[in-house]
Scaffold this motif. Structure first.
Motif, PDB file in Angstrom:
ATOM      1  N   ARG A   1       0.833  -1.205   0.000  1.00  0.00           N
ATOM      2  CA  ARG A   1       0.000   0.000   0.000  1.00  0.00           C
ATOM      3  C   ARG A   1       0.869   1.258   0.000  1.00  0.00           C
ATOM      4  O   ARG A   1       0.568   2.239  -0.688  1.00  0.00           O
ATOM      5  N   ARG A   2       1.953   1.231   0.741  1.00  0.00           N
ATOM      6  CA  ARG A   2       2.842   2.398   0.787  1.00  0.00           C
ATOM      7  C   ARG A   2       3.588   2.585  -0.541  1.00  0.00           C
ATOM      8  O   ARG A   2       3.860   3.712  -0.942  1.00  0.00           O
ATOM      9  N   LEU A   3       3.871   1.482  -1.215  1.00  0.00           N
ATOM     10  CA  LEU A   3       4.457   1.587  -2.546  1.00  0.00           C
ATOM     11  C   LEU A   3       3.464   2.227  -3.504  1.00  0.00           C
ATOM     12  O   LEU A   3       3.827   3.075  -4.331  1.00  0.00           O
ATOM     13  N   GLN A   4       2.203   1.845  -3.388  1.00  0.00           N
ATOM     14  CA  GLN A   4       1.158   2.451  -4.214  1.00  0.00           C
ATOM     15  C   GLN A   4       1.031   3.941  -3.939  1.00  0.00           C
ATOM     16  O   GLN A   4       0.851   4.749  -4.861  1.00  0.00           O
ATOM     17  N   GLU A   5       1.119   4.321  -2.653  1.00  0.00           N
ATOM     18  CA  GLU A   5       1.055   5.740  -2.297  1.00  0.00           C
ATOM     19  C   GLU A   5       2.219   6.505  -2.905  1.00  0.00           C
ATOM     20  O   GLU A   5       2.066   7.648  -3.358  1.00  0.00           O
ATOM     21  N   GLN A   6       3.396   5.890  -2.926  1.00  0.00           N
ATOM     22  CA  GLN A   6       4.561   6.531  -3.532  1.00  0.00           C
ATOM     23  C   GLN A   6       4.340   6.739  -5.021  1.00  0.00           C
ATOM     24  O   GLN A   6       4.662   7.792  -5.581  1.00  0.00           O
ATOM     25  N   LEU A   7       3.788   5.710  -5.690  1.00  0.00           N
ATOM     26  CA  LEU A   7       3.494   5.835  -7.122  1.00  0.00           C
ATOM     27  C   LEU A   7       2.425   6.888  -7.370  1.00  0.00           C
ATOM     28  O   LEU A   7       2.447   7.590  -8.391  1.00  0.00           O
ATOM     29  N   LYS A   8       1.481   6.990  -6.443  1.00  0.00           N
ATOM     30  CA  LYS A   8       0.409   7.982  -6.582  1.00  0.00           C
ATOM     31  C   LYS A   8       0.980   9.395  -6.603  1.00  0.00           C
ATOM     32  O   LYS A   8       0.540  10.250  -7.375  1.00  0.00           O
ATOM     33  N   LYS A   9       1.976   9.651  -5.747  1.00  0.00           N
ATOM     34  CA  LYS A   9       2.578  10.983  -5.696  1.00  0.00           C
ATOM     35  C   LYS A   9       3.310  11.318  -6.985  1.00  0.00           C
ATOM     36  O   LYS A   9       3.502  12.491  -7.321  1.00  0.00           O
ATOM     37  N   GLN A  10       3.738  10.284  -7.695  1.00  0.00           N
ATOM     38  CA  GLN A  10       4.472  10.500  -8.943  1.00  0.00           C
ATOM     39  C   GLN A  10       3.539  10.610 -10.154  1.00  0.00           C
ATOM     40  O   GLN A  10       3.986  10.918 -11.248  1.00  0.00           O
ATOM     41  N   ALA A  11       2.250  10.323  -9.940  1.00  0.00           N
ATOM     42  CA  ALA A  11       1.298  10.342 -11.059  1.00  0.00           C
ATOM     43  C   ALA A  11       1.060  11.779 -11.517  1.00  0.00           C
ATOM     44  O   ALA A  11       1.103  12.719 -10.715  1.00  0.00           O
ATOM     45  N   PRO A  12       0.809  11.983 -12.803  1.00  0.00           N
ATOM     46  CA  PRO A  12       0.556  13.335 -13.309  1.00  0.00           C
ATOM     47  C   PRO A  12      -0.765  13.892 -12.786  1.00  0.00           C
ATOM     48  O   PRO A  12      -1.685  13.147 -12.455  1.00  0.00           O
ATOM     49  N   VAL A  13      -0.836  15.212 -12.704  1.00  0.00           N
ATOM     50  CA  VAL A  13      -2.072  15.881 -12.290  1.00  0.00           C
ATOM     51  C   VAL A  13      -3.041  15.867 -13.473  1.00  0.00           C
ATOM     52  O   VAL A  13      -2.656  16.196 -14.594  1.00  0.00           O
ATOM     53  N   PRO A  14      -4.309  15.459 -13.257  1.00  0.00           N
ATOM     54  CA  PRO A  14      -5.244  15.382 -14.386  1.00  0.00           C
ATOM     55  C   PRO A  14      -5.569  16.757 -14.952  1.00  0.00           C
ATOM     56  O   PRO A  14      -5.772  17.714 -14.208  1.00  0.00           O
ATOM     57  N   ASN A  15      -5.582  16.853 -16.277  1.00  0.00           N
ATOM     58  CA  ASN A  15      -6.011  18.105 -16.907  1.00  0.00           C
ATOM     59  C   ASN A  15      -7.426  17.932 -17.446  1.00  0.00           C
ATOM     60  O   ASN A  15      -7.997  16.835 -17.427  1.00  0.00           O
ATOM     61  N   ALA A  16      -7.990  19.023 -17.910  1.00  0.00           N
ATOM     62  CA  ALA A  16      -9.388  19.013 -18.353  1.00  0.00           C
ATOM     63  C   ALA A  16      -9.615  18.015 -19.484  1.00  0.00           C
ATOM     64  O   ALA A  16     -10.626  17.300 -19.510  1.00  0.00           O
ATOM     65  N   ASN A  17      -8.688  17.937 -20.425  1.00  0.00           N
ATOM     66  CA  ASN A  17      -8.860  17.021 -21.562  1.00  0.00           C
ATOM     67  C   ASN A  17      -8.825  15.562 -21.112  1.00  0.00           C
ATOM     68  O   ASN A  17      -9.623  14.738 -21.573  1.00  0.00           O
TER      69      ASN A  17
END
Length: 487
Positions: free
Chosen positions: A310-326
């Motif tokens: 779960r903590r590995l997933q949280e780390q990957l989540k922080k690295q995910a791009p911020v969603p844009n409108a498109n």
């Protein structure tokens, strides 16, 4: 593995999933996530809870049954059976209270005076009347205001109550009954906690006798003084209690009592509970060597693996791009069925004490007589399309025109009366209306994609280390199907 899942997936798929989990666990450990202080604290707390649960089960402390009569009796004697309406006046300087209290004694209107003299922007913005409040639904910082209102009579004005940002005066304007059905869930949790608490206290008494615990009067007095805002009031090594095999000193006792508020009186009963829960239970777990049992070790390993992934997933989540409108718009278009809102109907429902009581409620509404005192018994409920399907009295009532009362209908919990308020047809809401949910789903998809990509990369990089046995997979499949004669 649940039967339904066994039929849906083959044994080799399970093996592949186990390999993937092992790769992710090892990667998380390689990244040092298993050494982080937050992870170690979480695991220590998880271990404590697991060991406690095993011990409690061993001494027959189990979740008790709660009867309907117990729920009703608790409700009748609790503040959950009513809601209060009150107005507030707030000033920041205590010196202003003298003049305000004098004006109120001379007959000044509380609300008018509040709007002239209050220094709380929330009061000035929305008015002095706070509306109705049920027990426990006030934010923690101002819970004392509502609790004080519940102890007052209509028309009464409280003494000044100090909070973090000033002083409040309360005027209670109304008390209205709340139906048992509205609070059933909250009452159920409280009664269950209370009954479980009695079991635990009885067990703590047994442990006190077993470990010959003795409390030192001087140490108790020192602990009580140390709970004040100024902190420790003496030697931290002073003995507060002694027991077979050890002593509880002031410093350790203060750690046990951290959850209590500053200034709260620390009596022997309070300390006995915390000593039992945090000291004696731990001693008993160690004496029985519960932590060394294989079934407990397996559970701890399972929890540890789940937490580190779960903590590995949280780390990957922080690295995910911020969603844009498109990106959100495209995701919404591709997943429209997920956001379709089914047809539903909003009703007002009341639980009647008997069929006769239900008929009286319906007759009173239909005759147009004053129903103000009945409104506290009603609770708003939303029924989905499934409840409107079929041929039964309730489903037919849900399909009737708005405003009409129907019933009473017999149910497992008694008789209910329904009034249809509004009907909502099935529809697909626009993106702007469900943007928050769409964004959450998009983020979840990003994490899932990132985890799968990482697992695939790890599998490729370590392909030489991974070997699956087809024969073992076939035997596992037979076991999963229920053939336990397989060697």
């Amino acid at each position: 593995v649940p039967d339904g899942v066994r039929r849906e997936f083959g044994a080799e798929q399970f093996l592949q999933a186990m390999v993937e989990e092992e790769l992710l666990v090892q990667e998380a450990e390689r990244r040092g996530l298993g050494r982080e202080p937050a992870f170690l604290r979480t695991m220590a707390e998880q271990e404590r809870q697991i060991l406690q649960r095993v011990l409690y089960e061993r001494v027959d402390i189990v979740q008790p049954a709660v009867s309907e009569d117990e729920l009703q009796a608790f409700f009748n004697d609790s503040p959950y059976n009513r809601q209060v309406r009150f107005s507030l006046l707030m000033v920041r300087d205590e010196k202003q209270l003298t003049g305000i209290m004098a004006e109120l004694e001379e007959g000044a209107d509380f609300v008018d005076l509040s709007m002239k003299r209050s220094q709380d922007p929330r009061i000035l913005e929305r008015g002095a009347d706070m509306g109705y409040h049920r027990w426990g639904d006030t934010m923690a910082s101002h819970a004392a205001l509502t609790e004080r209102a519940f102890a007052m009579e209509p028309g009464q004005i409280s003494e000044p109550l100090q909070v973090a940002d000033g002083y409040f005066l309360i005027k209670l304007t109304d008390v209205h009954p709340v139906s048992f059905e509205q609070e059933r869930e909250a009452i159920g949790r409280l009664v269950l906690r209370e009954k479980m608490g009695r079991q635990l206290l009885a067990y703590y008494d047994t442990l006190h006798a077993q470990y010959a615990v003795r409390y030192e009067r001087a140490g108790m007095q020192l602990l009580s003084r140390s709970m004040g805002p100024e902190g420790p009031a003496g030697d931290l090594t002073a003995v507060v209690a002694s027991y077979k095999g050890g002593e509880l000193r002031l410093g350790a006792a203060l750690e046990l009592m951290k959850a209590l508020k500053h200034g709260q009186v620390v009596g022997e009963e309070t300390l006995r509970r915390e000593v039992g829960r945090q000291v004696l239970v731990a001693l008993e777990i160690a004496r029985l060597r519960i932590q060394d049992e294989e079934v407990v070790q397996r559970e701890l390993r399972r929890v540890q693996r789940g937490e580190i992934v779960r903590r590995l997933q949280e780390q990957l989540k922080k690295q995910a791009p911020v969603p844009n409108a498109n990106a959100l718009s495209l995701f919404y278009e591709e997943n429209k069925p997920r956001y379709e809102m089914p047809s539903r109907v909003e009703v007002r429902r009341v639980l009647a004490e008997s069929e006769q009581d239900g008929n009286a409620i319906v007759e009173r509404f239909r005759a147009g007589r004053d129903t103000t005192e009945l409104m506290g018994r009603f609770v708003n409920v939303t029924y989905g399309s499934g409840a409107m399907a079929g041929e039964n009295p309730v489903s037919r009532a849900l399909q009737a025109e708005e405003g009409m009362l129907h019933g009473p209908f017999a149910t497992d919990n008694g008789y209910i009366v329904l009034q249809v308020l509004r009907r909502f047809e099935a529809r697909l809401p626009p993106l702007a209306e469900v943007k928050e949910q769409v964004e959450a789903d998009w983020n979840a998809m990003q994490i899932q994609t990132a985890v799968k990509a990482l697992a695939a990369d790890l599998r490729q990089r370590r392909a030489d280390e991974i070997r699956l046995s087809p024969d073992a997979a076939n035997r596992l499949a037979l076991l999963a199907s229920g053939d336990f004669d397989v060697e």
